[in-house]
Design a protein around this motif. Structure first.
Motif, PDB file in Angstrom:
ATOM      1  N   GLY A  30      -3.652   1.098  -3.411  1.00  0.00           N
ATOM      2  CA  GLY A  30      -3.143  -0.273  -3.490  1.00  0.00           C
ATOM      3  C   GLY A  30      -2.131  -0.373  -4.599  1.00  0.00           C
ATOM      4  N   GLU A  31      -0.986  -1.011  -4.327  1.00  0.00           N
ATOM      5  CA  GLU A  31       0.048  -1.099  -5.365  1.00  0.00           C
ATOM      6  C   GLU A  31      -0.398  -1.982  -6.516  1.00  0.00           C
ATOM      7  OE1 GLU A  31       4.004  -2.152  -3.961  1.00  0.00           O
ATOM      8  OE2 GLU A  31       3.821  -0.608  -2.435  1.00  0.00           O
ATOM      9  N   LYS A  32      -1.124  -3.092  -6.209  1.00  0.00           N
ATOM     10  CA  LYS A  32      -1.487  -4.029  -7.278  1.00  0.00           C
ATOM     11  C   LYS A  32      -2.593  -3.463  -8.163  1.00  0.00           C
ATOM     12  CE  LYS A  32       0.353  -8.241  -5.547  1.00  0.00           C
ATOM     13  NZ  LYS A  32       0.757  -7.759  -4.213  1.00  0.00           N
ATOM     14  N   ASN A  33      -3.707  -3.029  -7.510  1.00  0.00           N
ATOM     15  CA  ASN A  33      -4.861  -2.655  -8.322  1.00  0.00           C
ATOM     16  C   ASN A  33      -5.020  -1.145  -8.461  1.00  0.00           C
ATOM     17  OD1 ASN A  33      -5.427  -2.037  -5.778  1.00  0.00           O
ATOM     18  ND2 ASN A  33      -7.245  -3.330  -5.555  1.00  0.00           N
ATOM     19  N   ALA A  34      -4.128  -0.373  -7.866  1.00  0.00           N
ATOM     20  CA  ALA A  34      -4.168   1.090  -7.939  1.00  0.00           C
ATOM     21  C   ALA A  34      -5.479   1.671  -7.429  1.00  0.00           C
ATOM     22  CB  ALA A  34      -3.913   1.568  -9.372  1.00  0.00           C
ATOM     23  N   ALA A  35      -6.159   0.900  -6.566  1.00  0.00           N
ATOM     24  CA  ALA A  35      -7.429   1.415  -6.047  1.00  0.00           C
ATOM     25  C   ALA A  35      -7.168   2.447  -4.955  1.00  0.00           C
ATOM     26  CB  ALA A  35      -8.248   0.262  -5.476  1.00  0.00           C
ATOM     27  N   LYS A  58       0.855  -1.184   0.000  1.00  0.00           N
ATOM     28  CA  LYS A  58       0.000   0.000   0.000  1.00  0.00           C
ATOM     29  C   LYS A  58       0.895   1.239   0.000  1.00  0.00           C
ATOM     30  CE  LYS A  58      -4.395  -1.438   1.174  1.00  0.00           C
ATOM     31  NZ  LYS A  58      -4.367  -2.722   1.693  1.00  0.00           N
TER      32      LYS A  58
END
Length: 1978
Positions: free
Chosen positions: A1679-1684, A1665
């Motif tokens: 969020g790093e993965k989903n850029a949410a 994060k």
């Protein structure tokens, strides 16, 4: 004459009569050995009642006024008065000093107290702030300091039951202190209603936070915490001066003369009234009491000490008496018995037994007594009085014989004649009366020759003559008894005087210093038998002289003890004792006289230990028995090392010249040249004024110093390496015992000592701050941990350091004269010796001080000048070399023997395992055995002994040896002539390095085609040097005179040399033999030049402003150039040999034609076209840029141009060598500069092929060779020059956010002013108008209606007890950065707003708060080290750095427990803008907002400041430690990036170097992050990120963001870097980016906030994060993965938040702010539900009674009504042009009232639909509207206005209601008014500048909350008509709370902030119930 040596007898203090009771308290205690410790005058006394013996502590130099006893009761701390007072901690058993605490207090030390375990000591000063200071006394180190109080503090004590708490009391106050970190924070005791505010005199702490204190009125005040809980009335009848706690309870003593004993709960046990006892008297006053078991000690005001045994309490035992207050002048001794008589202004006469040490009689007279005398038979005692009378008593029973008053002025002196028949009485009206004793004292004569008051009288032995001294210093003689003056000197010649007490006369000439006419000796007494004279003076000093002493300035021995003036001194009748009396300290000292013959047995008493010297000062008599000072030493002592301008002054000087520079540099200037130079070899060694500064290192290299350079010389390779950290002359050098580190000390205003590593040449530590002008000697301790240094200030201060930490351990004044050496004892690290001019002293460390004892010479030797010293084979043995060639051998402090070692001074000495080696002026090196019995071997330094491999030539045989060192099978020798030689054990000598001898070096010439150069110096030598790798002197020739210039002919065969007497010669360049010489001038020849080509002409310039031109072939003068007005400084030929360019001292640039010398005027344009054969000129357009900004204080002395005409090298008066691009046009050119020379660089020359630059240092006599490094060659290693000192004039870039942050000024709470410009008289200052019908006391009228309609009917009304902070909406992002962090693996986040630190749980949204800050927090950081988990540091704003409670401070706290671990009060005025923890977590770095933007490093756990330094003259935004370091950090700011190193206590900085990249310019840097291998990344204002390797820019990541890069974060676990910037959202870009370790690839994240531009202010990375804080006061998790994106916290962007409204039935509220938004918040869900953008700033908001509509008032005069359900606009209207301040629905929902700043209220009828036509308005409102409230029946409206008036209007007519009775009967629906009688109590006393802004009464109608300009929320009861009503306060906001409301059901209070644009929710706690509530500030 014998008077020239001090007498060899001695005085020893045997007894002191008296005790200091006046103006002191609590100064009398029992020690562990049951002895009694107290003080009198300047002496600490330890009295043993059992043995009736006194011991004395004499380490003080002035009156002692405070005393504390260590809990173990052996050690004592005493504090004194004085300009630089100090505290001594000493052992009461040995009376030796343990520690000295100094350099902090001024005026005096009023109180002292040890803490429970005795580790710490607190002291209070007598300065204007009554500073309180806490010490670690063993180390002599101050831990904390704070201003105590504005008035006197009388007592201070540690709380023995709670750690780190203290209590102090004094004039009208008591304060409770807590110590945390380095911060002492006081809370004032609250007297409340329990007792009167009054002066507290003494205190004692007890269990359970109880404190007992004694007050001025005799009551005892009992405190719990900070509140007064009860008083014990009438404990004493008057002030309680002393309180003493012991195991059994407490003892108190008062002014009423009573002692009371109390048990542990302060219940009375018993009373002892001393006035009623046998020894008592009226007016007895107790000043000190000590209760120990069954004994009580009592000290009184009148200097008595009583001891009381508890079970015989009516029989106190008197153990000490003295005179009471009042001056003490009268002293007489009994003629036959060991008795002394004293009389004082206290009107008592007392007789003391000198054998029993006791008072045996006292008698009180009517008048103050000024003098006394006893008749020869011992029967009569005569006393002279202050009123002009005298009384005669019988000694036996003190009955009166006669009382005679013939005079009106005081009788100052009287004496009986030796035959007992007459009494002479001397009066202040300048007469002496003679009375006949046998005739019942009938007056028989009068002497009237004096013109001034009579001071001393003496009778002749035959009673026929009298001599007098008077106030004019006249000595007169009279015939007795008639009193006729004797004028004939012959008559007096043979008279023998019975006594000698006169201060003027031939026999006592020697007691006066040589050249002084002061009258400060008060008393003298001669001892004819012992041939000694004792004197007493105004400085408290008793001196012994030989008698008679005829020549002025005789030698003496001196004794201190009395504090101020000693008024009288007398020998006892048998000359066994000397009695002296002190005027102000009214004490009587009894000294034992130890004659010469007894001295041998009493040797142990000779060296007196004390901080002030007790042996004789060098008195000034003709020192004929002292040998002449050696010429060399004399020369050396006359060197001053003072500079006009020190390098430290340059930054200030530059600042002063800033304006001048700005105007000049608007045109873009040339860049600095591409070439750089690097120091290659230095010829020279500083031997002429330094000693023992030459050593072998571990690996056999040789380390020494010259100029400002530390040199490491490798003799195998003949190469040198350099330490260039110093910026001025190095004066001393010492090597670490392991031979790897070196310490060097330099010249400077605040000179520094550098400790550096000889391998890496890096500084390990830099010590400064305690010396002045320079450091002349240093020495390491045997364990290498400590360093001793000596300064060259006037008192030659000695400092002992812990060099690794950079801490000063101790310091002391060394000596008035120069100290040459300091040596630390190899066996005992606390001992050292210093040696110097007539000085040999043995020191030991005592805490923060050093205690010195002079070497005791005895009869063995003379007091000689010591040039060197070493310790021997035991800790007692020391050896010193003298200026006469002797070696002195010392044991302890005694001279044991002397050995003749050299002819002339012994300059150097070195101890070996089995012996010693010495070197002297005679040029001999001698080896000795281990006891200096035999000389084993000598080596003479002669040319004949030179080995073939020598680098150079020995100038003369037997040069003076200044340094010797042994190692590697050789003896290393340094000479005064600047040579370094190596002597093989077998005899041959190798010359390694040499330079010029003493005298300035000016002349320098380089050969036209060989790598050699010639120099000529004031040392009368001409030398040729090889510049090729052999680096040696090729030839030398002695000249008759010194020279200033030289020049090779163009073919290199001849060498011309100009001499200082006006002559010059030409010599053969190979053999240096004369070719020809001329002498045509009288003044110095300053420059000499051959014409180019064939060298046909020679131009010779002289200081008498002429240039002679000679034809070389014919040796004739062919021309003279005239026309210069000052001395010629430089000349150059043009290429044709036809034109001369000349510079003069008057800064003229002239041109002459050769060979005739005709003056030419050439326009500037033409000068540039001429090609010159050489360029050494410093004037003209081509080199205008070489003159520095501070040209007034420094001259450019030399310049030289390379042959390719590209680079101009210059040398100047400050020792800088600079390179400029040629031509250097325009002012203040850019340059590279190099420091190696110390003062003037006199000459610079490039070699023939430009490969080297040769520079000469004038006074440092060094010749330095630099290699020229071309640009291409340079890429491989960064250059080591300092860049130009002028900041680049290009702007650093612009961004509105940066500019605002840079220019914002933070107000501190205490200074905040009102947010609304109100006028008129504040409510609490208004006169109340009586209403027309004041109601009768009994009213038949119906009961008054309620003030306020209440809506919780049926509930019992309970007042609100307390508010608890529950929620804060918002985060400070607009002007702070890097202030949001993850904690606990990302479960929590920590951030701050206003003055609160917030821990916010991500999952639940609950918040907890750290509320210890008392003002806005500006920065926050988290400790990353696993040992310090959850540790947070926050820095706040503050005002000046005075260490008081409002000073800026840093709090270090535990984020989970909210426990404060340390508070650091800083010296950063204004505030702390950045904090950072080091890699180990132990150090903290802080940056201030002060003008210098100071950077400070702290050891935060101890609260210790390690280092501090000015950072930059413009704003520094961030400074961060490298994540892997405790010493390296980087700071960035406005056009600034600096790379810092912490070395010991010093901060070294390097500016970032841009020069390696083309077109790189210094921008404003905003953020910093770090990579491996010393990479640093800085984010700039333009969006680029700069990448730095070490401090050199290696690449730029262009446009990393489209706008400024505000935040960067280095992830420790994987090295990835997060950046945050300001940019518009776009497809590919994003305001947050995640980069790899080297910032080559990145991934962008968009923040879905819906803003036009995202501006990121803070980034942090957790597990998967990224946490982002924005300028819009949002905290977002990405969020790093989903850029949410998940918004965690949101708030208003820009303040202030003016509008606040709570929903009528739900836990919602609305806030409206200047950022143009209205936001809806849900308290239960802890979040923002909705927000409406209005496009204009909103000022007020209101719900309709049903909650279905919202009205919003705007700043532009418009108002809008929205429907809550759909958020659609129902209607809007703009009838006014200025801001709407309040808007209200009537309770029946019919009317809308709109109040504006146009002094009006408009009414709208809502039933008429959304057209909103105004139906009426209120007139005559005197000022703008602040708040409005409707009455419950909607018929009235109350308005509070900006002139502090409350008005009531009818609705809807708008008619003004004036009837008070009617108004009083109205029931209001709400109450938000801040004015009105009902709320008068909310106005505080302190609101001169700041106002109450808002108020709200609870729905229950019984509580009221207010918000004010100080940022405080206060809770009152309603109504509160009394002024200054009681309340509770709640902090949290920054200055200005703008609005405040209760939510429905009174569950929460919401407050809104002005400056901090936050809304805060408080929880309301009612009595006995706890309903959840919340408070929010918008």
């Amino acid at each position: 004459m014998a008077a020239r040596s001090a007498p060899s007898c001695h005085l020893r203090l045997e007894w002191v009569y008296g005790y200091r009771g006046h103006q002191c308290r609590n100064n009398l205690y029992y020690t562990a050995a049951k002895e009694i410790v107290y003080f009198v005058a300047g002496v600490g006394v330890v009295y043993s009642p059992r043995e009736h013996r006194q011991k004395f502590y004499r380490g003080h130099s002035d009156d002692i006024i405070s005393l504390a006893l260590h809990p173990e009761r052996v050690l004592v701390a005493t504090g004194q008065v004085g300009k630089e007072p100090y505290i001594c901690v000493w052992d009461s058993y040995t009376v030796q000093t343990i520690s000295v605490l100094k350099d902090v207090h001024t005026h005096g030390i009023a109180c002292l107290a040890f803490d429970l375990d005795g580790q710490r000591l607190v002291s209070v000063g007598l300065d204007s702030k009554n500073a309180v200071c806490v010490w670690d006394w063993k180390r002599g180190k101050m831990l904390s300091m704070a201003p105590g109080h504005t008035d006197r503090i009388f007592d201070i004590s540690w709380d023995l039951y709670q750690p780190n708490k203290l209590v102090s009391c004094g004039v009208k106050h008591i304060k409770f202190w807590s110590l945390c970190g380095n911060a002492l924070t006081p809370k004032r005791g609250v007297f409340g209603k329990t007792g009167d505010l009054q002066t507290i005199l003494c205190l004692a702490c007890a269990r359970d936070e109880l404190t007992y204190s004694g007050a001025l009125n005799g009551d005892i005040y009992v405190w719990k915490g900070i509140n007064l809980i009860r008083t014990i009335q009438g404990a004493h009848a008057a002030g309680i001066f002393s309180m003493n706690a012991c195991e059994e309870g407490f003892a108190t003593g008062g002014r009423d003369g009573c002692i009371r004993l109390w048990d542990l709960t302060f219940k009375p046990i018993t009373v002892i009234d001393l006035r009623e006892t046998d020894q008592g008297y009226k007016g007895l006053s107790v000043r000190s009491v000590c209760w120990r078991g069954d004994h009580i000690l009592v000290g009184t005001q009148d200097s008595e000490i009583f001891e009381i045994v508890v079970h015989e309490r009516n029989k106190p035992f008197l153990i000490m008496q003295g005179h009471c207050e009042g001056e003490l002048w009268a002293l007489a001794v009994h003629p036959t018995k060991p008795l002394a008589v004293t009389g004082s202004d206290d009107r008592s006469v007392r007789i003391w037994s000198l054998v029993d040490h006791a008072l045996i009689a006292r008698c009180n007279m009517e008048e103050p007594i000024r003098c006394a005398a006893v008749n020869v038979d011992g029967i009569h005692l005569a006393l002279g009085m202050k009123d002009g009378s005298f009384t005669v008593l019988r000694v036996r029973d003190m009955t009166e014989v006669v009382h005679i008053k013939d005079r009106k002025e005081a009788i100052h002196e009287l004496k009986y004649s030796p035959d007992g028949t007459y009494l002479a009485v001397g009066c202040n009206d300048s007469s002496v009366d003679i009375y006949g004793v046998a005739q019942r004292y009938k007056k028989v004569g009068e002497c009237a020759g004096s013109l001034s008051f009579i001071t001393h009288l003496d009778w002749s032995s035959d009673s026929r003559y009298l001599q007098t001294n008077d106030g004019n210093g006249k000595r007169l003689f009279y015939r007795m008894p008639g009193g006729k003056e004797v004028t004939n000197k012959e008559e007096i010649k043979g008279v023998h005087w019975a006594s000698w007490t006169c201060v003027s006369g031939l026999e006592v000439n020697g007691i006066w210093p040589k050249y002084s006419d002061i009258n400060d000796i008060n008393s003298v007494d001669g001892n004819y038998i012992g041939q000694v004279l004792v004197t007493a003076d105004d400085y408290g000093i008793i001196k012994l002289f030989r008698y008679p002493c005829l020549r002025k300035g005789a030698k003496f021995k001196k004794y201190i003890g009395h504090s101020a003036h000693v008024t009288n001194v007398r020998w006892s009748h048998d000359y066994q004792w000397v009695i002296s009396i002190g005027g102000a300290d009214h004490s009587v000292f009894q000294w034992k006289f130890i004659p010469e013959r007894k001295l041998k047995d009493a040797l142990h008493i000779a060296p007196q230990e004390s901080l002030a010297d007790s042996n004789s000062d060098e008195s000034d008599s003709d020192l004929s028995d002292v040998p002449e000072l050696d010429s060399e030493i004399e020369q050396e002592t006359q060197l001053t090392y003072r500079r006009q301008v020190y390098k430290e002054d340059l930054p200030q000087l530059k600042e002063q010249c800033k304006e001048k520079q700005k105007s000049a540099t608007s045109k873009g200037r040339e860049r600095a040249p591409g070439n750089s130079i690097r120091l290659h070899f230095v010829h020279g060694y500083r031997g002429y004024d330094c000693r023992s500064n030459l050593f072998y290192t571990q690996i056999g290299e040789i380390v020494y110093h010259v100029a400002a350079v530390g040199v490491i010389y490798n003799r195998q390779q003949n190469t040198q390496r350099f330490y260039l950290g110093h910026d001025d002359d190095i004066l001393c050098l010492a090597i670490h015992p392991l031979k790897d580190y070196v310490a060097t000390g330099q010249v400077g205003r605040d000179p520094s000592i550098h400790i550096w590593d000889t391998e890496t040449i890096k500084p390990l530590s830099i010590l400064k701050g305690y010396h002045q002008y320079g450091v002349c000697a240093v020495d390491f301790s045997a364990d290498g941990k400590r360093l001793a240094s000596v300064g060259i200030d006037d008192s030659h201060t000695i400092v002992l350091w812990d060099w690794k930490k950079g801490e000063k351990l101790s310091m002391a004044r060394g000596s008035k004269d120069k100290i040459f050496v300091v040596k630390m004892n190899p066996y005992v690290p606390d001992k050292l010796i210093t040696a110097g001019i007539k000085h040999m002293k043995f020191w030991r460390r005592a805490g923060g001080g050093l205690i010195g004892r002079k070497g005791y010479i005895g009869t063995l030797g003379k007091n000689d000048t010591m040039m060197c010293a070493v310790y021997g084979w035991t800790e007692e043995m020391a050896f010193s070399g003298t200026s006469t060639g002797d070696v002195c051998i010392w044991r302890d402090v005694f001279l044991v023997k002397t050995v003749k070692a050299h002819d002339g001074p012994v300059f150097s000495m070195h101890a070996l395992e089995k012996g010693f080696v010495t070197g002297g002026k005679d040029g001999v090196v001698a080896l000795w055995d281990d006891s200096f019995e035999r000389c084993l071997k000598t080596y003479a330094i002669k040319r004949a002994a030179l080995a073939p491999g020598s680098k150079g030539l020995l100038l003369e045989d037997n040069p003076s040896i200044r340094a010797i060192s042994l190692g590697h099978g050789h003896i290393l020798v340094g000479t005064k002539n600047g040579e370094i030689l190596e002597v093989d054990k077998s005899g041959p000598v190798t010359l390694l390095v040499q330079g010029h001898m003493e005298g300035e070096v000016w002349g320098l010439a380089t050969h036209p085609y060989l790598p050699i150069c010639a120099t000529v110096s004031d040392d009368k030598t001409l030398r040729i040097w090889d510049l090729s790798p052999s680096h040696c002197m090729l030839a030398v020739r002695k000249l008759k005179k010194g020279g200033r210039c030289c020049c090779f002919s163009p073919d290199g065969k001849a060498l011309a040399v100009g001499l200082n007497d006006g002559s010059f010669l030409m010599a053969n360049a190979d053999t240096l033999e004369d070719l020809v010489s001329f002498h045509h001038r009288k003044d110095i020849i300053s420059d000499i030049r051959f014409s180019p080509g064939s060298g046909k002409y020679l131009a010779v310039a002289s200081h008498d402003s002429f240039i002679d031109i000679y034809n070389v072939m014919s040796s004739k003068r062919v021309g003279i150039c005239k026309g210069a007005t000052s001395c010629i400084t430089h000349i150059d030929w043009d290429i044709r040999g036809k034109l001369l360019q000349v510079n003069t001292g008057a800064k003229e640039q002239l041109f002459f034609e050769a060979p005739r010398g005709k003056k030419q005027t050439i326009p500037n344009v033409e000068v540039e076209k001429i090609s010159w054969a050489s360029w050494t000129s410093v004037l003209g357009l081509c080199c205008e840029g070489i003159w520095p900004v501070i040209g007034e204080v420094t001259e450019v002395t030399a310049s030289c141009l390379t042959s390719d005409k590209m680079v101009l090298a210059t040398g100047d008066d400050l020792g800088f060598v600079k390179l400029f691009k040629y031509p250097a046009k325009g002012k203040f050119g850019k340059f590279k500069r190099y420091v190696a020379h110390s003062t003037h660089v006199t000459n610079v020359r490039w070699t023939y092929d430009d490969s080297m630059l040769v520079t000469l240092g004038g006074a440092d006599m060094s010749l330095m060779v630099w290699t020229n490094e071309m640009e291409s060659y340079r890429e491989r290693r960064p250059c080591d020059s300092e860049e130009s000192d002028v900041d680049s004039e290009e702007g650093g870039g612009y961004d509105s956010d940066v500019t605002r942050e840079n220019e914002i000024s933070y107000t501190i709470r205490a200074l905040s002013t009102n947010i609304r410009p109100m006028f008129g008289i504040k409510p609490h200052l208004q006169q109340k108008e009586p209403s027309a019908d004041e109601r009768p006391p009994v009213s038949r009228a119906p009961p008054q209606p309620e003030k306020l309609q209440t809506n919780n009917v049926g509930k019992k009304k309970r007042p609100i007890e307390d508010l608890v902070l529950e929620l804060i909406f918002g985060y400070r992002g607009r002007d702070c950065r890097n202030n949001v962090h993850y904690l606990n693996d990302g479960d929590d986040i920590i951030y701050h707003t206003a003055s609160v630190g917030i821990l916010h749980n991500v999952a639940t949204g609950t918040q907890s708060f750290y509320q210890e800050h008392n003002d806005d927090i500006l920065c926050l950081t988290v400790n990353q080290h696993p040992k310090f988990i959850n540790i947070v540091a926050t820095g706040q704003v503050g005002d000046s750095a005075d260490m008081s409670a409002t000073a800026p401070s840093i709090h270090i706290w535990d984020a989970v427990s909210k426990q404060t671990l340390s508070v650091l009060r800083c010296y950063h005025s204004k505030g702390v803008c950045s904090v950072s923890f080091s890699a180990t977590g132990k150090l903290l770095l802080s940056v201030g907002l002060d003008p210098e933007h100071t950077i400070t490093i702290w050891r935060w756990q101890e609260g210790a400041k390690i280092a501090s330094r000015a950072g930059h003259n413009q704003r520094i935004f961030v400074a961060e430690f490298r994540p892997d370091s405790d010493t390296q950090f980087v700071s960035v700011g406005v056009k600034h990036v600096k790379f810092w190193t912490l070395a010991g206590r010093a901060l070294l900085s390097k500016k970032g170097l841009l020069s390696t990249l083309e077109d790189a310019r210094m921008q404003t840097m905003l953020a910093v992050a770090f990579g491996a291998n010393n990479l640093t990344f800085t984010g700039t204002i333009s969006g680029d990120v700069c990448v730095w390797k070490d401090h050199i820019l290696c690449r730029v990541v262009a446009r990393a963001h489209n706008g400024p890069v505000f935040a960067m974060y280095t992830t420790l676990r994987d090295g990835l870097i997060v950046t945050g910037g300001k940019e518009r959202p776009s497809k590919e870009g994003g305001a947050v980016k995640l980069w790899d370790q080297e910032l080559r690839r990145c991934r962008a994240f968009r923040l879905e906030t819906g803003q036009a531009t995202d501006c990121v202010r803070s980034v942090c990375r957790g597990k998967g994060k990224i946490l982002v804080g924005t300028r819009n006061a949002e905290i977002i998790e990405v969020g790093e993965k989903n850029a949410a994106c998940n918004i965690l916290v949101s708030g208003h962007v820009d303040g202030p938040i003016w509008g606040l409204a709570t929903h009528p039935s739900r836990d919602f509220f609305l806030s409206a702010a200047e950022d143009g938004t209205v936001r809806l918040w849900d308290i239960a869900d802890k979040k923002m539900l909705n927000k409406v953008n209005l496009g204009h700033a909103a000022r007020t908001v209101c719900y309709s009674p049903e909650g279905d509509m919202v009205a919003i008032g705007m700043k532009n005069g418009e108002f809008i009504i929205l429907l809550v359900s759909s958020l659609k606009i129902w209607g809007k209207k703009r009838d006014r042009r200025c801001a709407i301040h309040d808007i209200r629905f009537s309770p029946d929902s019919r009317y809308l009232a709109v109040g504006s700043s146009e002094n009006s209220v408009d009414f709208y009828d809502l039933t008429l639909g959304p057209t909103l036509n105004r139906i009426s308005y209120c007139k005559d409102i005197p000022s703008f509207v602040i708040q409005m409230d409707f009455s419950a029946d909607s018929r009235y409206l109350q308005v509070s206005s900006g002139c502090y008036k409350r008005l009531v209007y009818e609705v809807p007519s708008g008619k003004h209601l004036l009837d008070h009775a009617a108004i009083d009967r109205i029931t209001w629906a709400t109450w938000t008014s801040i004015v009105g009688d009902e709320v008068l109590g909310i106005w505080s006393r302190h609101a001169e500048k700041a106002d109450v802004n808002c108020a709200c009464v609870s729905h229950s109608g019984i509580s009221l909350v207010t918000g004010d300009d100080f940022g405080m929320v206060k809770l009152f009861d309603f109504p509160c008509p009394e002024k200054f009503a009681k309340h509770k306060r709640f902090l949290g906001h920054s200055p200005h709370v703008t609005n405040i409301r209760f939510t429905n059901g009174d569950r929460h209070v919401i407050s809104a902030g002005g400056d901090d644009c936050r809304s805060v929710a408080f929880l309301v706690q009612e009595q006995q119930t706890n309903i959840k509530t919340s408070l929010s500030s918008g």
